[in-house]
Scaffold this motif. Sequence first.
Motif, PDB file in Angstrom:
ATOM      1  N   ALA A   1       0.827  -1.206   0.000  1.00  0.00           N
ATOM      2  CA  ALA A   1       0.000   0.000   0.000  1.00  0.00           C
ATOM      3  C   ALA A   1       0.864   1.259   0.000  1.00  0.00           C
ATOM      4  CB  ALA A   1      -0.931  -0.004   1.210  1.00  0.00           C
ATOM      5  N   VAL A   2       1.976   1.226   0.722  1.00  0.00           N
ATOM      6  CA  VAL A   2       2.900   2.361   0.726  1.00  0.00           C
ATOM      7  C   VAL A   2       3.485   2.573  -0.665  1.00  0.00           C
ATOM      8  CG1 VAL A   2       5.199   3.079   1.511  1.00  0.00           C
ATOM      9  CG2 VAL A   2       3.481   2.352   3.171  1.00  0.00           C
ATOM     10  N   GLN A   3       3.854   1.497  -1.314  1.00  0.00           N
ATOM     11  CA  GLN A   3       4.437   1.596  -2.656  1.00  0.00           C
ATOM     12  C   GLN A   3       3.395   2.037  -3.687  1.00  0.00           C
ATOM     13  OE1 GLN A   3       5.969  -2.407  -2.757  1.00  0.00           O
ATOM     14  NE2 GLN A   3       8.000  -1.760  -2.102  1.00  0.00           N
ATOM     15  N   ARG A   4       2.132   1.835  -3.365  1.00  0.00           N
ATOM     16  CA  ARG A   4       1.055   2.216  -4.277  1.00  0.00           C
ATOM     17  C   ARG A   4       0.573   3.653  -4.050  1.00  0.00           C
ATOM     18  NH1 ARG A   4      -1.627  -1.867  -3.287  1.00  0.00           N
ATOM     19  NH2 ARG A   4      -3.188  -1.117  -1.800  1.00  0.00           N
ATOM     20  N   HIS A   5       0.534   4.073  -2.786  1.00  0.00           N
ATOM     21  CA  HIS A   5      -0.083   5.368  -2.453  1.00  0.00           C
ATOM     22  C   HIS A   5       0.906   6.470  -2.073  1.00  0.00           C
ATOM     23  CE1 HIS A   5      -4.115   3.678  -2.625  1.00  0.00           C
ATOM     24  NE2 HIS A   5      -3.774   2.720  -1.789  1.00  0.00           N
ATOM     25  N   PHE A   6       2.172   6.134  -1.829  1.00  0.00           N
ATOM     26  CA  PHE A   6       3.188   7.124  -1.468  1.00  0.00           C
ATOM     27  C   PHE A   6       2.783   7.983  -0.266  1.00  0.00           C
ATOM     28  CE2 PHE A   6       3.481   6.439  -6.073  1.00  0.00           C
ATOM     29  CZ  PHE A   6       4.796   5.981  -6.176  1.00  0.00           C
ATOM     30  N   PRO A   7       2.402   7.377   0.865  1.00  0.00           N
ATOM     31  CA  PRO A   7       2.024   8.194   2.027  1.00  0.00           C
ATOM     32  C   PRO A   7       3.253   8.819   2.683  1.00  0.00           C
ATOM     33  CG  PRO A   7       2.088   5.896   2.653  1.00  0.00           C
ATOM     34  CD  PRO A   7       2.319   5.936   1.165  1.00  0.00           C
ATOM     35  N   ASP A   8       3.036   9.944   3.343  1.00  0.00           N
ATOM     36  CA  ASP A   8       4.077  10.556   4.169  1.00  0.00           C
ATOM     37  C   ASP A   8       4.067   9.959   5.571  1.00  0.00           C
ATOM     38  OD1 ASP A   8       4.867  12.649   2.210  1.00  0.00           O
ATOM     39  OD2 ASP A   8       2.810  13.339   2.547  1.00  0.00           O
ATOM     40  N   VAL A   9       2.862   9.635   6.051  1.00  0.00           N
ATOM     41  CA  VAL A   9       2.685   9.101   7.397  1.00  0.00           C
ATOM     42  C   VAL A   9       1.771   7.882   7.327  1.00  0.00           C
ATOM     43  CG1 VAL A   9       1.793   9.558   9.726  1.00  0.00           C
ATOM     44  CG2 VAL A   9       2.977  11.378   8.459  1.00  0.00           C
ATOM     45  N   VAL A  10       2.133   6.833   8.070  1.00  0.00           N
ATOM     46  CA  VAL A  10       1.283   5.648   8.191  1.00  0.00           C
ATOM     47  C   VAL A  10       0.744   5.572   9.610  1.00  0.00           C
ATOM     48  CG1 VAL A  10       1.167   3.124   8.075  1.00  0.00           C
ATOM     49  CG2 VAL A  10       2.572   4.390   6.426  1.00  0.00           C
ATOM     50  N   LEU A  11      -0.578   5.580   9.751  1.00  0.00           N
ATOM     51  CA  LEU A  11      -1.230   5.330  11.040  1.00  0.00           C
ATOM     52  C   LEU A  11      -1.418   3.825  11.153  1.00  0.00           C
ATOM     53  CD1 LEU A  11      -3.979   8.100  11.286  1.00  0.00           C
ATOM     54  CD2 LEU A  11      -1.747   8.038  12.386  1.00  0.00           C
ATOM     55  N   LEU A  12      -0.775   3.219  12.134  1.00  0.00           N
ATOM     56  CA  LEU A  12      -0.655   1.759  12.160  1.00  0.00           C
ATOM     57  C   LEU A  12      -1.148   1.173  13.475  1.00  0.00           C
ATOM     58  CD1 LEU A  12       0.547  -0.752  10.652  1.00  0.00           C
ATOM     59  CD2 LEU A  12       2.689  -0.254  11.826  1.00  0.00           C
ATOM     60  N   ASP A  13      -2.115   0.274  13.391  1.00  0.00           N
ATOM     61  CA  ASP A  13      -2.587  -0.451  14.564  1.00  0.00           C
ATOM     62  C   ASP A  13      -1.517  -1.453  14.997  1.00  0.00           C
ATOM     63  OD1 ASP A  13      -4.235  -1.409  16.568  1.00  0.00           O
ATOM     64  OD2 ASP A  13      -5.332  -2.757  15.245  1.00  0.00           O
ATOM     65  N   VAL A  14      -1.450  -1.748  16.282  1.00  0.00           N
ATOM     66  CA  VAL A  14      -0.463  -2.711  16.775  1.00  0.00           C
ATOM     67  C   VAL A  14      -0.931  -4.146  16.573  1.00  0.00           C
ATOM     68  CG1 VAL A  14       0.656  -3.609  18.844  1.00  0.00           C
ATOM     69  CG2 VAL A  14       0.575  -1.154  18.450  1.00  0.00           C
ATOM     70  N   ARG A  15      -2.156  -4.421  16.925  1.00  0.00           N
ATOM     71  CA  ARG A  15      -2.639  -5.810  16.919  1.00  0.00           C
ATOM     72  C   ARG A  15      -3.496  -6.069  15.689  1.00  0.00           C
ATOM     73  NH1 ARG A  15      -5.327  -7.751  22.319  1.00  0.00           N
ATOM     74  NH2 ARG A  15      -3.102  -7.849  22.884  1.00  0.00           N
ATOM     75  N   MET A  16      -2.968  -6.922  14.792  1.00  0.00           N
ATOM     76  CA  MET A  16      -3.705  -7.317  13.596  1.00  0.00           C
ATOM     77  C   MET A  16      -3.536  -8.811  13.388  1.00  0.00           C
ATOM     78  SD  MET A  16      -2.920  -4.037  11.118  1.00  0.00           S
ATOM     79  CE  MET A  16      -1.211  -3.923  11.658  1.00  0.00           C
TER      80      MET A  16
END
Length: 224
Positions: A53-68
Amino acid sequence: MTAPVSGVQVQPIRVLVVDDDPFVFSAMELIFSTVDDIRIVGTVSDGDEAVAAVQRHFPDVVLLDVRMARLDGIAATKALCALPNPPRVLVMTTFDMDDVVMRAIDAGAAGFMLKTAGPEIIAGVRNVHAGAGVLSPQSVPQVFAQVGGNGAAQAGARAAVDALSDRERDVVRLVGEGLSNQQIGAQLYVGEATVKTHLASAQRKLGVEGRVQVAVLATKAGLV
């Protein structure tokens, strides 16, 4: 990580949300809809989708959940931080997962906030994007109550802090208490630029990156 753009128009901060709870997606969209300088460019529901998704959308910031379910936030953070020109990772967590959060920070996360922080997440994203890092004020006491480590780790942290100048030590202590550069400057009666200079020098001497790792070391050393 910013996609190539033409012209000189200032681009909004591009955010990718990685969480397995649809409610979180809705909440983030509602929060960021109130400002013009932050835009959600993508959402994925598990850590194993984050790199693509990062390589597709080029985000500056990723909001990331810990538990998945498939790839947790710690492994996902490590994978994202290993990318060329990586985005900054802001871990979203809850009180009962403090030990996991510390491991995520060790993996390279730029900061952490509570999912219940509401509009404060806006400032968190801005700070992380600016390279300042972020410590959620509500979670500092609970999280750093978990920090201590063994005697050797504490002794090493104290030795590292002892190598700092008095003013660098003051700045590190106040970072550990969750203060912003502006707040630190007001407390020490110096300008914000001076705080940044002292903090950058302290980080070089301590061998750490970012405010969160500075705060962790300060806590281990007993400054907080």
